[in-house]
Scaffold this motif. Sequence first.
Motif, PDB file in Angstrom:
ATOM      1  N   GLN A 179       7.793  -5.319  -3.815  1.00 21.07           N
ATOM      2  CA  GLN A 179       6.202  -5.349  -3.882  1.00 21.07           C
ATOM      3  C   GLN A 179       5.777  -4.068  -4.563  1.00 21.07           C
ATOM      4  N   GLY A 180       6.296  -3.283  -5.037  1.00 19.46           N
ATOM      5  CA  GLY A 180       5.918  -2.070  -5.759  1.00 19.46           C
ATOM      6  C   GLY A 180       6.283  -0.756  -4.961  1.00 19.46           C
ATOM      7  N   GLY A 181       6.665  -0.975  -3.647  1.00 19.14           N
ATOM      8  CA  GLY A 181       7.196   0.202  -2.963  1.00 19.14           C
ATOM      9  C   GLY A 181       5.761   0.599  -2.108  1.00 19.14           C
ATOM     10  N   CYS A 182       6.031   1.306  -0.961  1.00 21.74           N
ATOM     11  CA  CYS A 182       4.891   1.665  -0.039  1.00 21.74           C
ATOM     12  C   CYS A 182       4.896   3.091  -0.198  1.00 21.74           C
ATOM     13  N   PHE A 183       5.747   3.711  -0.710  1.00 21.74           N
ATOM     14  CA  PHE A 183       5.865   5.222  -0.962  1.00 21.74           C
ATOM     15  C   PHE A 183       5.491   5.610  -2.439  1.00 21.74           C
ATOM     16  N   GLU A 184       4.723   6.730  -2.473  1.00 19.19           N
ATOM     17  CA  GLU A 184       3.881   7.110  -3.812  1.00 19.19           C
ATOM     18  C   GLU A 184       4.892   7.287  -4.856  1.00 19.19           C
TER      19      GLU A 184
ATOM     20  N   PRO B  58       0.925  -1.157  -0.163  1.00 19.09           N
ATOM     21  CA  PRO B  58      -0.098  -0.105   0.113  1.00 19.09           C
ATOM     22  C   PRO B  58       0.943   1.216  -0.050  1.00 19.09           C
ATOM     23  N   LYS B  59       0.475   2.264  -0.530  1.00 22.50           N
ATOM     24  CA  LYS B  59       1.095   3.711  -0.683  1.00 22.50           C
ATOM     25  C   LYS B  59       0.912   4.441   0.629  1.00 22.50           C
ATOM     26  N   LEU B  60       1.675   4.607   1.521  1.00 19.31           N
ATOM     27  CA  LEU B  60       1.421   5.125   2.857  1.00 19.31           C
ATOM     28  C   LEU B  60       2.100   6.483   2.929  1.00 19.31           C
ATOM     29  N   LEU B  61       2.889   6.930   2.033  1.00 21.14           N
ATOM     30  CA  LEU B  61       3.596   8.150   2.189  1.00 21.14           C
ATOM     31  C   LEU B  61       3.238   8.694   0.684  1.00 21.14           C
ATOM     32  N   THR B  62       2.469   9.823   0.723  1.00 14.52           N
ATOM     33  CA  THR B  62       2.045  10.333  -0.614  1.00 14.52           C
ATOM     34  C   THR B  62       3.011  11.565  -0.895  1.00 14.52           C
ATOM     35  N   ARG B  63       2.966  12.038  -2.293  1.00 16.74           N
ATOM     36  CA  ARG B  63       3.552  13.017  -2.980  1.00 16.74           C
ATOM     37  C   ARG B  63       3.326  14.091  -2.245  1.00 16.74           C
ATOM     38  N   ALA B  64       1.999  14.347  -1.552  1.00 16.40           N
ATOM     39  CA  ALA B  64       1.727  15.584  -1.173  1.00 16.40           C
ATOM     40  C   ALA B  64       2.535  15.794   0.146  1.00 16.40           C
ATOM     41  N   MET B  65       2.962  15.002   0.916  1.00 12.14           N
ATOM     42  CA  MET B  65       3.783  15.117   1.994  1.00 12.14           C
ATOM     43  C   MET B  65       5.148  15.622   1.904  1.00 12.14           C
TER      44      MET B  65
END
Length: 376
Positions: free
Chosen positions: A271-276, A247-254
Motif C-alpha cells: 500500500q505504498g509503505g508506512c516508512f518514508e 501513512p508515513k509514520l517513520l520519517t527520514r529525519a529519524m
Amino acid sequence: MRIGVPKEIKTHEYRVGLTPLSVREYVAAGHSVLIETGAGAGIGADDEVYRAAGGTIAADADEIFATAEMIVKVKEPQPTEWRKLRENQILFTYLHLAADPEQAAGLMESGCTAVAYETVTDAKGGLPLLAPMSEVAGRLSIEAAGAALKRNLGGRGLLLGGVPGVPAARVVVIGGGVVGTHAARMAIGLGAEVSVIDRSLPRLREIDELFAGRVRTRFSTLGAIEEEVLQADVVIGAVLIAGAAAPKLLTRAMLPQMRKGSVIVDVAIDQGGCFEMSHPTTHDDPTFVVDGVIHYCVASMPGAVPLTSSHALNNATLPYGLALAARGVAAIDDDPGLHAGLNVRRGKIVHPAVAEAIGHHVQKIEQAHAAHGRIH
C-alpha cells in the motif's frame, strides 16, 4: 461460469489463485475451471492433480484470458496481463491500487470488473480476505528481521531472544491489527522485548489481555512513535487503511538517530509503505540501507511460503468466489462485503479510498446502476 486461473508471473510469486481442493468445489457447483499448465507447481500440485479435481489444463495464459468469464489470481495483474483483460470479465485478486496508479489506469482501460481481496469486508467491518495473508506476513516479518539482524548481513549482530545474562532485542510493532498481532506473537515467542503502538485504546486493551501483559502497549502519537523507534532494534510497520495509501509514520529525519544496524520491516509496502524511505524490494534482493538502518520491504512476503499461503487464502476466498461465479458481479447487490471489494467497474474507479489515493474521480455504484442497469 467459466473460471480461469493463470500462472502467477510476478517475481518469486509461487502461490496459485485456486488450489485443487477449490477447483473441485467450483466444479461441484457446476462451473468449469481452466488452469494454466504449471500454475500449481509452486505448491506441489501438478497438472494431473488439477485434472483429477475436475479442471481443464490450458497451454498458456492467452487461452485463459481470452475465454474465461472470471479470472482468479493472487497478485495484481502485471502489464502483460491487464492488457488481456476485457469488458464484462471479472477479475478477482489482490490489487492494492492505491499505490499503483498505472495498474488502475490499465484496469480502467480494459473495461473489466475488478474485485479486490484487500477491500472485501465482513459483517463486523473486518477484512476477511486480507487477514490470512496478514497473518502470514506478520509472522514472516519477525523471521526476516531476525535474519537481517545478523552481522554477516549487515545487522547489529543481535539475537532476537538474547540469552541468559544478555538482553533480548527490542521489537517495536506499529499497528495492532492482524499483521501487528501476529508479529508480536512471533517476537514474544522468540523471547524478544516487544512494544505495540496503535491509535485505538480498545485494541490496545485487547492486545494487553491477549498477551497477558507480556507486551508494552503505547497509544500512537508522534512522540510515542519517535521514542520507541529510537530505542528499537527492530521496527515492524503494520499499518493499514483499507484501500488507501499507508501513512508515513517513520520519517527520514529519524533514521540517523536510530541504532546503526537496526532493522525496519515495512509490511505495508503493498500500500505504498508506512516508512518514508520505503520502496518495494524482492526476495532476490530484499534489503537496502539508509543512514545505517536496514530496510526490508519485500512486496508479497507470503509468496515465500506458497503452500501455506495458497491454502490459507483459498480457505477465505472460496465462498466469495463461488458467489461471484454463481451470479456474476450481481452478487454484490446482496452482499455488502463484496460491494466493498469492487474497485473498478466499466472503466470507472468506484472505491472511494482508492479514488482519493490516486487522485481520480469516484463513480458511485448507484451511478453505475443508473447508467448501465443492474450490475452483472
